[in-house]
Design a protein around this motif. Structure first.
Motif, PDB file in Angstrom:
ATOM      1  N   ILE A 184       0.984  -0.830   0.377  1.00 18.80           N
ATOM      2  CA  ILE A 184      -0.103  -0.106  -0.206  1.00 18.80           C
ATOM      3  C   ILE A 184       0.580   1.334   0.018  1.00 18.80           C
ATOM      4  CG2 ILE A 184      -2.146   1.520   1.378  1.00 18.80           C
ATOM      5  CD1 ILE A 184      -2.680  -1.098   2.218  1.00 18.80           C
ATOM      6  N   LEU A 185       2.229   1.170   0.856  1.00 12.25           N
ATOM      7  CA  LEU A 185       2.982   2.305   1.106  1.00 12.25           C
ATOM      8  C   LEU A 185       3.480   2.700  -0.527  1.00 12.25           C
ATOM      9  CD1 LEU A 185       4.257   3.936   2.882  1.00 12.25           C
ATOM     10  CD2 LEU A 185       6.102   2.928   3.299  1.00 12.25           C
ATOM     11  N   ALA A 186       4.064   1.594  -1.170  1.00 11.06           N
ATOM     12  CA  ALA A 186       4.490   2.082  -2.494  1.00 11.06           C
ATOM     13  C   ALA A 186       3.273   2.199  -3.784  1.00 11.06           C
ATOM     14  CB  ALA A 186       5.092   0.978  -3.083  1.00 11.06           C
ATOM     15  N   GLY A 187       1.667   1.495  -3.563  1.00 11.28           N
ATOM     16  CA  GLY A 187       1.162   1.180  -4.442  1.00 11.28           C
ATOM     17  C   GLY A 187       0.809   2.866  -4.667  1.00 11.28           C
ATOM     18  N   VAL A 188       0.120   3.071  -2.910  1.00  6.99           N
ATOM     19  CA  VAL A 188      -0.849   4.257  -3.016  1.00  6.99           C
ATOM     20  C   VAL A 188       0.086   6.010  -2.565  1.00  6.99           C
ATOM     21  CG1 VAL A 188      -2.670   5.353  -2.486  1.00  6.99           C
ATOM     22  CG2 VAL A 188      -2.800   2.685  -2.936  1.00  6.99           C
ATOM     23  N   LEU A 189       0.355   5.488  -1.887  1.00  2.63           N
ATOM     24  CA  LEU A 189       0.797   6.322  -0.318  1.00  2.63           C
ATOM     25  C   LEU A 189       1.621   7.446  -1.324  1.00  2.63           C
ATOM     26  CD1 LEU A 189      -0.183   4.970   1.637  1.00  2.63           C
ATOM     27  CD2 LEU A 189       0.835   5.945   3.266  1.00  2.63           C
ATOM     28  N   LEU A 190       2.842   6.550  -1.651  1.00  3.81           N
ATOM     29  CA  LEU A 190       3.645   7.575  -2.414  1.00  3.81           C
ATOM     30  C   LEU A 190       3.134   8.548  -3.751  1.00  3.81           C
ATOM     31  CD1 LEU A 190       6.868   5.367  -3.230  1.00  3.81           C
ATOM     32  CD2 LEU A 190       6.132   5.922  -1.111  1.00  3.81           C
ATOM     33  N   LYS A 191       1.972   7.878  -4.262  1.00  2.00           N
ATOM     34  CA  LYS A 191       0.701   8.700  -5.234  1.00  2.00           C
ATOM     35  C   LYS A 191       0.411   9.831  -5.130  1.00  2.00           C
ATOM     36  CE  LYS A 191       2.157   4.724  -7.885  1.00  2.00           C
ATOM     37  NZ  LYS A 191       2.651   4.651  -6.085  1.00  2.00           N
ATOM     38  N   MET A 192       0.446   9.846  -3.531  1.00  2.00           N
ATOM     39  CA  MET A 192      -0.451  10.962  -2.776  1.00  2.00           C
ATOM     40  C   MET A 192       0.401  12.270  -2.722  1.00  2.00           C
ATOM     41  SD  MET A 192      -1.879   8.966   0.436  1.00  2.00           S
ATOM     42  CE  MET A 192      -2.088  10.631   1.342  1.00  2.00           C
ATOM     43  N   GLY A 193       1.490  11.930  -3.048  1.00  2.00           N
ATOM     44  CA  GLY A 193       2.699  13.246  -2.934  1.00  2.00           C
ATOM     45  C   GLY A 193       2.588  14.332  -4.319  1.00  2.00           C
ATOM     46  N   THR A 194       2.653  12.820  -5.821  1.00  4.46           N
ATOM     47  CA  THR A 194       2.531  13.103  -7.081  1.00  4.46           C
ATOM     48  C   THR A 194       1.416  13.670  -6.947  1.00  4.46           C
ATOM     49  OG1 THR A 194       2.558  10.677  -7.133  1.00  4.46           O
ATOM     50  CG2 THR A 194       4.299  11.701  -8.039  1.00  4.46           C
ATOM     51  N   TYR A 195       0.644  12.760  -6.581  1.00  2.96           N
ATOM     52  CA  TYR A 195      -0.812  13.161  -7.077  1.00  2.96           C
ATOM     53  C   TYR A 195      -1.412  15.734  -5.979  1.00  2.96           C
ATOM     54  CZ  TYR A 195      -5.786  14.630  -5.920  1.00  2.96           C
ATOM     55  OH  TYR A 195      -7.433  14.828  -6.066  1.00  2.96           O
ATOM     56  N   GLY A 196      -0.250  15.072  -5.077  1.00  6.30           N
ATOM     57  CA  GLY A 196      -0.928  16.550  -4.660  1.00  6.30           C
ATOM     58  C   GLY A 196      -0.124  17.487  -5.035  1.00  6.30           C
ATOM     59  N   LEU A 197       0.816  17.426  -5.961  1.00  8.69           N
ATOM     60  CA  LEU A 197       2.082  18.272  -7.165  1.00  8.69           C
ATOM     61  C   LEU A 197       0.869  18.334  -7.768  1.00  8.69           C
ATOM     62  CD1 LEU A 197       5.147  16.882  -7.720  1.00  8.69           C
ATOM     63  CD2 LEU A 197       4.695  18.751  -6.008  1.00  8.69           C
ATOM     64  N   ILE A 198       0.307  17.551  -8.613  1.00 10.06           N
ATOM     65  CA  ILE A 198      -0.765  17.947  -9.491  1.00 10.06           C
ATOM     66  C   ILE A 198      -1.671  18.510  -8.965  1.00 10.06           C
ATOM     67  CG2 ILE A 198      -2.210  16.568 -11.327  1.00 10.06           C
ATOM     68  CD1 ILE A 198      -0.406  13.981 -11.844  1.00 10.06           C
ATOM     69  N   ARG A 199      -2.476  17.716  -8.734  1.00 11.00           N
ATOM     70  CA  ARG A 199      -3.523  18.626  -7.812  1.00 11.00           C
ATOM     71  C   ARG A 199      -3.782  20.375  -7.124  1.00 11.00           C
ATOM     72  NH1 ARG A 199      -7.684  17.946 -10.027  1.00 11.00           N
ATOM     73  NH2 ARG A 199      -8.776  15.590  -9.112  1.00 11.00           N
ATOM     74  N   PHE A 200      -2.764  20.088  -6.654  1.00 12.01           N
ATOM     75  CA  PHE A 200      -2.337  21.209  -5.572  1.00 12.01           C
ATOM     76  C   PHE A 200      -1.318  22.314  -5.832  1.00 12.01           C
ATOM     77  CE2 PHE A 200      -4.942  17.924  -3.164  1.00 12.01           C
ATOM     78  CZ  PHE A 200      -5.838  18.346  -3.187  1.00 12.01           C
ATOM     79  N   ALA A 201      -0.489  21.534  -5.497  1.00 10.85           N
ATOM     80  CA  ALA A 201       0.903  22.336  -5.702  1.00 10.85           C
ATOM     81  C   ALA A 201       1.213  23.579  -6.947  1.00 10.85           C
ATOM     82  CB  ALA A 201       2.151  21.950  -5.694  1.00 10.85           C
ATOM     83  N   PHE A 202       0.859  22.209  -8.501  1.00  8.13           N
ATOM     84  CA  PHE A 202       0.996  23.523  -9.315  1.00  8.13           C
ATOM     85  C   PHE A 202      -0.611  24.175 -10.007  1.00  8.13           C
ATOM     86  CE2 PHE A 202       4.935  21.779 -12.200  1.00  8.13           C
ATOM     87  CZ  PHE A 202       5.600  21.225 -10.527  1.00  8.13           C
ATOM     88  N   PRO A 203      -1.863  23.807 -10.128  1.00 10.89           N
ATOM     89  CA  PRO A 203      -2.914  24.689 -10.606  1.00 10.89           C
ATOM     90  C   PRO A 203      -2.851  25.335  -9.193  1.00 10.89           C
ATOM     91  CG  PRO A 203      -3.763  22.099  -9.739  1.00 10.89           C
ATOM     92  CD  PRO A 203      -1.867  22.240  -9.904  1.00 10.89           C
ATOM     93  N   LEU A 204      -2.702  25.455  -8.165  1.00 10.56           N
ATOM     94  CA  LEU A 204      -2.924  26.698  -6.944  1.00 10.56           C
ATOM     95  C   LEU A 204      -1.803  27.860  -7.501  1.00 10.56           C
ATOM     96  CD1 LEU A 204      -3.909  25.154  -3.258  1.00 10.56           C
ATOM     97  CD2 LEU A 204      -5.436  26.822  -5.477  1.00 10.56           C
ATOM     98  N   PHE A 205      -0.856  27.004  -7.639  1.00  7.79           N
ATOM     99  CA  PHE A 205       0.111  28.343  -7.921  1.00  7.79           C
ATOM    100  C   PHE A 205       1.311  28.446  -9.316  1.00  7.79           C
ATOM    101  CE2 PHE A 205       0.168  26.394  -3.745  1.00  7.79           C
ATOM    102  CZ  PHE A 205      -0.521  27.298  -2.881  1.00  7.79           C
ATOM    103  N   PRO A 206       0.507  28.408 -10.178  1.00  5.18           N
ATOM    104  CA  PRO A 206       1.319  27.811 -11.735  1.00  5.18           C
ATOM    105  C   PRO A 206       1.961  28.338 -11.670  1.00  5.18           C
ATOM    106  CG  PRO A 206      -0.822  29.278 -11.916  1.00  5.18           C
ATOM    107  CD  PRO A 206      -0.639  28.941 -10.455  1.00  5.18           C
ATOM    108  N   ASP A 207       3.026  30.216 -11.543  1.00  4.15           N
ATOM    109  CA  ASP A 207       3.587  30.945 -11.717  1.00  4.15           C
ATOM    110  C   ASP A 207       4.601  30.219 -10.796  1.00  4.15           C
ATOM    111  OD1 ASP A 207       2.267  32.469 -13.523  1.00  4.15           O
ATOM    112  OD2 ASP A 207       0.954  33.484 -12.007  1.00  4.15           O
ATOM    113  N   ALA A 208       3.699  30.125  -9.570  1.00  5.13           N
ATOM    114  CA  ALA A 208       5.217  29.844  -8.888  1.00  5.13           C
ATOM    115  C   ALA A 208       6.234  28.680  -8.678  1.00  5.13           C
ATOM    116  CB  ALA A 208       5.262  29.843  -7.225  1.00  5.13           C
ATOM    117  N   ALA A 209       5.224  27.223  -9.793  1.00  5.19           N
ATOM    118  CA  ALA A 209       5.290  26.066  -9.561  1.00  5.19           C
ATOM    119  C   ALA A 209       6.324  25.634 -11.467  1.00  5.19           C
ATOM    120  CB  ALA A 209       4.677  25.283  -9.750  1.00  5.19           C
ATOM    121  N   LEU A 210       5.643  27.136 -12.048  1.00  3.27           N
ATOM    122  CA  LEU A 210       6.795  27.225 -13.494  1.00  3.27           C
ATOM    123  C   LEU A 210       8.012  27.056 -13.176  1.00  3.27           C
ATOM    124  CD1 LEU A 210       3.971  27.431 -16.113  1.00  3.27           C
ATOM    125  CD2 LEU A 210       4.887  25.761 -15.337  1.00  3.27           C
ATOM    126  N   GLN A 211       7.923  28.205 -12.055  1.00  4.31           N
ATOM    127  CA  GLN A 211       9.496  29.324 -11.855  1.00  4.31           C
ATOM    128  C   GLN A 211      10.330  27.886 -11.263  1.00  4.31           C
ATOM    129  OE1 GLN A 211       8.974  32.459  -9.583  1.00  4.31           O
ATOM    130  NE2 GLN A 211      10.954  32.776  -9.286  1.00  4.31           N
TER     131      GLN A 211
END
Lengths: 100, 536, 347, 478, 120
Positions: free
Chosen positions: B253-280
């Motif tokens: 579960i750790l490898a299969g799902v939990l790690l995905k939460m990190g990347t999912y968070g980047l896609i769902r939250f970090a990048f679209p919420l702060f696109p300029d900073a993200a691209l930078q």
């Protein structure tokens, strides 16, 4: 002429003496007395300020503080007796079962 | 009000877990029953996730099956869930892997089976919750709450160093996430300052215009939380410990799902919420990702311990995903998401295989094995398929993901893609080498002589992953099509012109540096509209 | 300003006279105590020194002065000497606020009538209460400083006894205050001038003892205990504690404790007279002879004091404490509340 | 007169119950036992009901007591803390040979003092309440006469407590000197009308009051008494004083500093921020090093004080409501955690070392699970009350731009999770199972644990209602 | 201040008289100290141990109870003097005050703090 500031200064002096006593004295009873001195220093302030403000409120407050001081002294002495039963000494340095 | 399918899906495992808890099981005399019930619950949940898939309209980029109930109105906090093409697959993946995880620990876990099942199911609720939350507060709750069952899974049922690993796991993850908490609150406060009311609604926060400095710091806070979870080099040090010490189900579960939460968070939250900073910041993240790819691969190569090897391979593979996300174009994103699914399946399966071996031999040292193909050919066959999937053999799932990712990365930064590509080669090296050392050669170790081959239960656990590896390898469109609209919208959002930002940051040094970084791969609106074809 | 300096001189004279009178009263009391005890025991008492033994106190004092001063080696020197001084000083000071006569010009000697009272304070009752309470310190210190078992136990006992009775003492004082509505002893005394006419024929002095008899009883009993007199003379309790807190004292410092005890008796009597017995007023008798009436009342009370001593056996200590805490204290509370209710009802 | 009495009705009920308890115990026939705890439960429930009935009426009692929603919220919190304490006490008091009449009476007196403190709108009354509360708690700390540590703890607590109340009182004196009154509304009016900046006297008043409060809420560097007092006191008392005293002290702190001294926010905010930072950092870092659970929780309680101070600095409505919510959730959690420890202890075995928890899960799974929930709530992990509480306080800080405070707050709370987890590790992951000295847990105590657990989840999952109440509470504060 | 000066003066008189006498007797009396004379009196026996031993705790108890009650008495004086203005309200208030006080008194009594004949 004795002004309010004289009283306040005296009060501050007493308060400082009491504070210093709490930190410097090495006898449980003296510690207790030091605290009482602090309270009485404040009482002096209250009375002086009350008189300066032209109200008796300062003196009334002093009454309450006296009561509190008495209650505090009673509890404090009781605790000291309880402590003394265990160690037969009044030196605060002897009580180290709890680290500071 | 429509049928609350998502809520049911999310809370069904928890409900089941609580029911399980009431079941008397003194001294484990009913372990079998408990296991069966837990498996049943997880299968029901899997069915529910499939129902979510069925109910999902793949042609829309919107969030679907949305449920929104005011929760803490004073703060604009809602119970707000929904899925789009991105989270849909992660939900399904979670539903898919949980029963397998339970199956894989059928015999490995003998003590406190009831509690074990309880924690696994509670964990599932947490994971599903993370993927469907559309309210940042809710998201954070699930994000943090999920740590607790995982902590217990590692700490109670893990191997020798389990306590250390468990504590390290929870502290690392929390340390990262609390800064995100501040940023979340900050967002809500900025929203309140802009509109007069608090909101933790993701969709509303997307609309927010932030000044560059705020964006930058908030992005860092979010990115740190997710980077630790991914884990991105150099925040990966908790992962080998956690993986190695966790019981098989935990690792899966750790490898299969939990790690995905990190990347999912980047896609769902970090990048679209702060696109300029993200691209930078993306180039730096991308660089870290590439370092992670190579580093993970190199370290994996020298591991004597199978589980550790797989763990480091995860670091490497997750690097690909982050790289794809950083590319911030359609191929990269799709590849990243696809790779998330792949990694979940292939690494999950690898951990199961390692678990099966160590269940039999109580060791995970590669040197202890050798020539297994002589005694357990079925397992070795499965092992082979999964290994190939993991090293991105064309025709299997890994290939599609890594290919898309690298393509996206190449369109963005060819040099990073080039370095990352070496990671593909390296992964082939360490995986195949490990495979060879374990399965081929003479059967030297006498202890390996009478190992029995896969039982039906183990088939049941491994089989679905093998099937999925093949299916995802040959028919990627099943998965790519529903996610395309959402990915399109995401990429559009990232590259949309934001006049307020441009104005606010005009002439600042940060802007001066940001422009050349983002301009080389302009994705004008025309490009994104046709991206669906590109994805296919 | 000659008048001011004159009044200052007068004030000083007054203080001197009061002080001397108190000293003398102690001497006289010693004599009478011995005389009365003699009578009570059907013997003659002192009769060798001077006519009727009248010079006996002088002889006692001279003897004491020339006695060797002994101080136990382990005693705390400073406190050992301070204790008797403290006792004596507070005993004298308490009398300051008691009025012993009406304002007078001394037959026209003064321009303005002056009160026969060392200090006319509006909080006189509190002052009496405060200063008499301070007397305990002398006893406690004496007991502790001597570093002798008898002294310590005596000191502790007497201080415990004094504080136990002080509560009843204080509350009975309060009951008078409720009636008098003033804290000034002069006001209180003045309010007791004159008489009521019971059934329009029988004159009854307006003394508070008639309004608060229980208060008077409590006050006097507590007063006896406060002054450590029989039947409450525990600190001394010869049979148990040798001489209590002043076991180790000799010579003049012993004399001072003795002095303090007698002066305290006078003070308590004086306060009792002022509070309950109309002070220097006797209805129908001329006010200008007030000091005389005052002295007479005090003498009566003092006689009572001595009479009690030689009549009643000493209490046991636990009985004494029981009586103070479990009888006198509740009684004084009830007395106070009843008095207050009565005052409110009839006013 | 009637409204005056109504306004203090909750306090009256508690005080009366305390007196009845005290007298009843001394009059009980030999060999018979009056169920004193039951009296306390009835009284506290009554007081809580009275508080609820008074809600929203904003009565004033005798000019110095407010029965505004703020006070009532704290009243109810205190009643709940008291009820929990009493529920846990029953068997423990007998087991540890604590004189039960005094114990229950003092607990109730303590609560009445705390309530008085929360409702007082006059500095002098706050001082008196402070003393009523403190004196009860001092005695409770040393109530086990056979315990040397208890006596020592009581003395240390007493000495520094009396010391700090002297400081507080001096502050009151200065305030009185400037304002001519100790009434908070008049203080606020006078301070607000100061045009040419605060005078020396006002600054002194502020400083002394601050020191006094800082002692009472054990803010670093005025926290020295806390670990000793908490460790030496009987465990139940520790739970009681770590929550009740804190709640009451913070209530008065909020009232004084956010209503009377609100005009001087600019002056005191930096100081309080510094206190908050020091408190959070020291509380957690030193807590990590503790092997004694009571001591550890003492440092944790210090750290929690730091988080609350963050709310005080932020001083907006979110912060104030957040503090109330925090006090309620922390109170329930901590009192339950200590109660649970007390239930596991015997007279000669305090069950307060981390090692004592070893393998608790295998011996008593229910207790271990409950303890876990309490610890997780203390650590601020969702979905427990502690999380929402911390969230609220930090939200307030962020809202006012105190990002630094918020960041330090969340980072220290991660550190604190480390030491909470140590106990969890012991309970679940230790192989060496400690001996279990304590007999069975009575039903009343189980009810208390269940109540606390329920409350923790209720506050953690559906906090809306309580938050709304808290928001209503602080609205009338100005 | 004028009212207080005479009291101080009287005190000074008393003090100087007492101190003077103590001082004088140092010179007037003989001085032949011996070890026996300087020992504390113990009925002629050589003194045993230190006098400052622990005393019964009852003395402390009485002192504390007194302390508390005495402070309550301090409240009575202002009340007593002002009773006529306070009327029955004041009476009821002091009644309540006394009831609280008496509950403490009853407690102390029942707990045996006022008993002297029991061994501690």
């Amino acid at each position: 002429m004795i002004t309010l500031n004289h009283y306040l200064f005296l009060s501050a002096l007493l308060f400082s003496i009491g504070t210093a006593g709490v930190f410097l004295r090495r006898n449980l009873i003296t510690l207790l007395l030091s605290v009482e001195i602090m309270l009485n220093a404040v009482n002096l302030s209250f009375v002086a300020m009350g008189r300066f403000n032209g109200s008796v409120e300062g003196q009334i407050i002093t009454f309450f503080v006296m009561t509190v001081a008495a209650a505090e002294a009673a509890v404090g002495l009781a605790i000291i007796i309880a402590l003394f039963r265990h160690r037969e000494t009044l030196s605060p340095d002897a009580f180290t079962s709890l680290k500071w | 009000m429509t049928f609350p399918l998502l809520t049911l899906t999310v809370f069904a495992p928890l409900l089941g877990a609580l029911l399980l808890l009431v079941l008397p099981n003194q001294n484990g005399e009913r372990n079998g029953l408990v296991r069966g019930i837990a498996l049943g619950i997880s299968l029901v949940v899997f069915a529910l996730t499939l129902a979510v898939w069925r109910a999902f309209d793949g042609s829309s980029a919107d969030f679907q099956l949305v449920e929104r109930v005011p929760w803490i109105p004073a703060f604009g906090i809602d119970y707000h869930v929904g899925v789009d093409g991105i989270s849909l697959w992660l939900v399904v993946l979670t539903g898919f892997l949980t029963p397998l995880a339970l199956l894989s620990s059928w015999h490995g876990i003998e003590k406190k089976v009831k509690e074990f099942s309880f924690f696994i199911l509670a964990l599932e609720t947490g994971m599903l919750g993370v993927f469907v939350s559309l309210d940042l507060f809710l998201f954070y709750i699930f994000w943090d709450a999920m740590l607790i069952p995982m902590y217990f899974l590692i700490g109670i049922w893990g191997y020798d160093q389990r306590v250390y690993a468990a504590v390290k796991f929870i502290l690392y993850t929390m340390a990262g996430s609390v800064l995100m908490l501040i940023a979340i609150i900050g967002l809500a406060v900025i929203h309140a300052q802009a509109t007069g009311q608090y909101s933790f609604n993701l969709l509303q926060l997307y609309q927010l215009t932030l000044d560059p400095k705020t964006q930058f710091w908030f992005f860092l806070a979010f990115a740190l939380a997710f980077a630790i979870k991914v884990p991105l080099f150099p925040f990966h040090t908790w992962l080998p410990d956690a993986h190695v010490q966790a019981p098989t189900a935990g690792s899966v579960i750790l490898a299969g799902v939990l790690l995905k939460m990190g990347t999912y968070g980047l896609i769902r939250f970090a990048f679209p919420l702060f696109p300029d900073a993200a691209l930078q910041v993306a180039p730096y993240l991308g660089t870290l990702a590439v370092i992670g790819i190579v580093y993970g691969a190199l370290v994996a190569m020298v591991q004597p311990d199978m589980k550790k090897l797989v763990a480091y391979s995860s670091v490497s593979h997750m690097g690909f995903i982050v790289l794809g996300i950083c590319a911030a174009n359609v191929q990269g994103m799709q590849g990243a998401i696809y790779q998330m699914l792949n990694h979940g399946i292939s690494t999950g399966a690898l951990f199961m295989i390692v678990g099966m071996l160590s269940d039999r031999r109580h060791t995970r040292q590669i040197a202890e094995y050798g020539g297994l193909k002589h005694v357990m050919p079925k397992l070795v066959a499965a092992f082979l398929i999964i290994t190939l999937s993991s090293i991105a053999m064309p025709g299997l799932n890994g290939f599609i993901g890594e290919f898309l990712t690298l393509m996206g990365a190449y369109r963005w930064r060819p040099e990073l893609a080039a370095v990352a590509a070496t990671g593909v080669i390296l992964s082939a090296v360490y995986m195949l080498w490990m495979f060879q050392r374990v399965n081929y050669g003479p059967l030297n170790n006498p202890k390996n002589k009478d190992l029995h081959d896969l039982e039906p239960r183990e088939w049941a656990a491994l089989g679905p992953t093998l099937v999925m590896a093949v299916v995802m390898g040959v028919a990627p469109n099943i998965f790519l099509t529903p996610m395309a609209p959402s990915v399109d919208r995401l990429v559009q959002r990232l590259h949309a012109q934001r006049p307020a930002y441009a104005k606010a940051s005009a002439g600042t040094p940060a802007q001066a540096r940001a422009v050349p970084l983002t301009t080389p791969k302009p994705l004008p609106a025309t490009a994104t509209t046709t991206s669906e074809q590109a994805a296919r | 300003m000659p008048t001011i300096s004159f009044s200052l001189v007068f004030q000083l004279t007054l203080i001197g006279v009061v002080f001397f009178a108190l000293l003398m009263s102690a001497a006289v009391l010693v004599y009478f105590e011995r005389k009365i005890s003699g009578w009570a025991q059907q013997r003659v008492g002192p009769n060798r020194v001077g006519p009727l033994g009248l010079l006996q106190p002088v002889a006692d004092i001279v003897k004491l002065i020339f006695k060797e001063e002994l101080r136990p080696k382990a005693a705390d020197k400073l406190l050992f000497y301070l204790a008797p001084i403290l006792s004596a000083t507070t005993a004298f000071a308490a009398f300051a606020v008691i009025p012993f006569g009406p304002p007078t010009t001394f037959f026209g000697l003064l321009e303005k009538p002056v009160p026969l009272q060392v200090a006319d304070l509006n909080v006189a009752v509190l002052v009496v209460f405060a200063i008499t309470s301070m007397g305990i310190y002398g006893i406690v210190l004496a007991g502790w400083a001597s570093n002798s078992k008898y002294s310590l136990l005596g000191g502790l006992r007497s201080s415990a006894q004094m504080v136990s009775y002080e509560l009843a003492y204080g509350m009975s004082l309060a009951s008078v205050l409720v009636i008098a509505n003033s804290l000034s002893l002069r006001d209180i005394v003045d309010a007791q001038a004159g008489a009521w006419w019971l059934f329009h024929v029988l004159p009854v002095p307006k003394w508070y003892v008639f309004l608060a008899p229980v208060g008077f009883f409590i006050f006097f009993v507590a007063g006896i205990a406060e002054t450590n007199r029989a039947p409450f003379d525990f600190p001394e309790a010869e049979q148990e504690l040798v001489a209590g807190y002043h076991t180790e004292y000799s010579s003049m410092s012993f004399a001072l404790f003795f002095l303090a005890e007698y002066v305290n008796m006078v003070v308590v009597s004086g306060v009792a007279v002022s509070l309950f017995l109309g002070g220097f007023y006797v209805p129908g008798l001329p006010d200008w002879l007030g000091p005389l009436w005052f002295l007479g009342k005090i003498a009566a009370l003092l006689f009572f004091y001595i009479w009690m001593r030689w009549t009643l056996p000493r209490y046991r200590y636990d009985q004494l404490m029981d009586f103070g805490w479990k009888r006198l204290l509740p009684l004084s509370i009830v007395n106070l509340l009843v008095t207050a209710a009565g005052v409110l009802y009839w006013s | 007169m009637m409204t005056d009495l109504q306004a203090i009705m909750p306090i009256l009920i508690v005080t009366l119950t305390a007196i009845v308890t005290m007298v009843a115990e001394s009059f009980q026939p030999k060999g018979e036992r009056v169920p004193l705890g039951g009296l306390g439960l009835i009284g506290l429930t009554g007081a809580a009901i009275a508080s609820v009935l008074l809600w929203g009426r904003d009565l004033t009692g005798f000019g110095v007591m407010r029965a505004d929603n703020f006070a009532l919220f704290i009243y109810v919190t205190l009643c709940v803390i008291g009820i929990l304490t009493i529920l846990f006490s029953g068997v423990v008091v007998d087991r540890e040979r604590i004189p039960s009449g005094e114990y229950f009476a003092l607990t109730l007196f303590g609560i009445s003092g705390m309530m008085l403190m929360a409702g007082a709108s006059d500095l002098l009354v706050i001082f008196l309440a402070l003393e009523v509360m403190s004196l009860s708690v001092y005695v409770l700390t040393g109530i086990r006469r056979s315990s040397e540590a208890g006596a020592e703890a009581a003395f240390k607590y007493f000495l520094l407590g009396a010391f700090s109340s002297a400081f507080f009182l001096y502050g009151v004196a200065f305030t009185y000197g400037v304002v001519g009154s100790t009434r908070l509304d008049q203080v606020a009016a006078t301070l607000a009308s100061q045009v040419s900046g605060p005078s020396v006297m006002v600054i002194l008043a502020l400083a002394f009051l601050l020191v006094g409060f800082a002692f009472k809420v054990s803010a670093v560097p005025f926290h020295m008494w806390t670990p000793d007092a908490y460790e030496g006191a009987p465990t139940l008392v520790t739970g009681f004083m770590s929550t009740g005293v804190k709640a009451a002290a913070f209530a008065a702190f909020i009232r004084v500093f956010l209503s009377a001294f609100e005009p001087m926010h600019g002056e005191w905010a930096p100081i309080v921020s510094a206190l908050a930072v020091a408190t959070m950092v020291l509380g957690t870092t030193v807590g990590v090093a503790q092997g004694n659970v009571k001591r550890m929780l003492a440092y944790s309680s210090i750290a929690h004080g730091g988080y609350l101070l963050v709310g005080l600095v932020a001083a907006n409505s979110v912060g104030k409501a957040g503090m109330l919510f925090y006090l309620a959730s922390y109170g329930v959690t901590n009192v339950a955690a200590f109660g649970l420890m007390a239930l596991l202890s015997t007279e000669d075995h305090p069950h307060d070392n981390v090692r004592d928890f070893a393998g608790l899960w295998y011996r008593r799974p229910t207790m271990a699970a409950a303890m876990t929930i309490f610890l997780l709530s203390l650590g601020g992990l969702p979905p427990t009350a502690g999380f929402v509480a911390k969230w609220y306080v930090f939200a307030a800080a962020v809202q006012e731009g105190y990002y630094g405070l918020a960041i330090i707050g969340v980072l220290t709370s991660v550190v604190s999770v480390y030491f909470y987890l140590r106990i969890v590790v012991m309970m679940y992951m230790s192989e060496d199972v400690a001996v279990d000295p304590a007999p069975a847990v009575p039903r009343s105590a189980m009810a208390g644990l269940a109540l606390a657990t329920g409350a923790i989840f209720y506050l953690g999952v559906v906090p809306t209602r309580v938050i709304n109440l808290a928001v209503q509470s602080v609205q009338g504060l100005f | 201040m004028d009212g207080w000066l005479p009291i101080l003066l009287l005190m000074a008189f008393g003090f100087s008289f007492a101190a003077g006498n103590v001082f004088l007797s140092q010179f007037l009396g003989p001085r032949n100290p011996t070890a026996e004379k300087l020992a504390p009196y113990e009925c002629g026996m050589p003194p045993v141990g230190d006098a400052r031993e622990r005393m019964s705790v009852r003395f402390y108890l009485v002192a504390m109870i007194f302390l508390l009650f005495d402070i309550e008495v301090a409240f009575l004086y202002p009340w007593a003097v002002a009773l006529r203005e306070l009327r029955w309200t004041g009476f009821v208030q002091i009644l309540v005050f006394f009831l609280i006080l008496l509950s403490g008194y009853a407690y102390v009594w029942r707990k045996g703090a006022l008993d002297w004949n029991t061994q501690d």
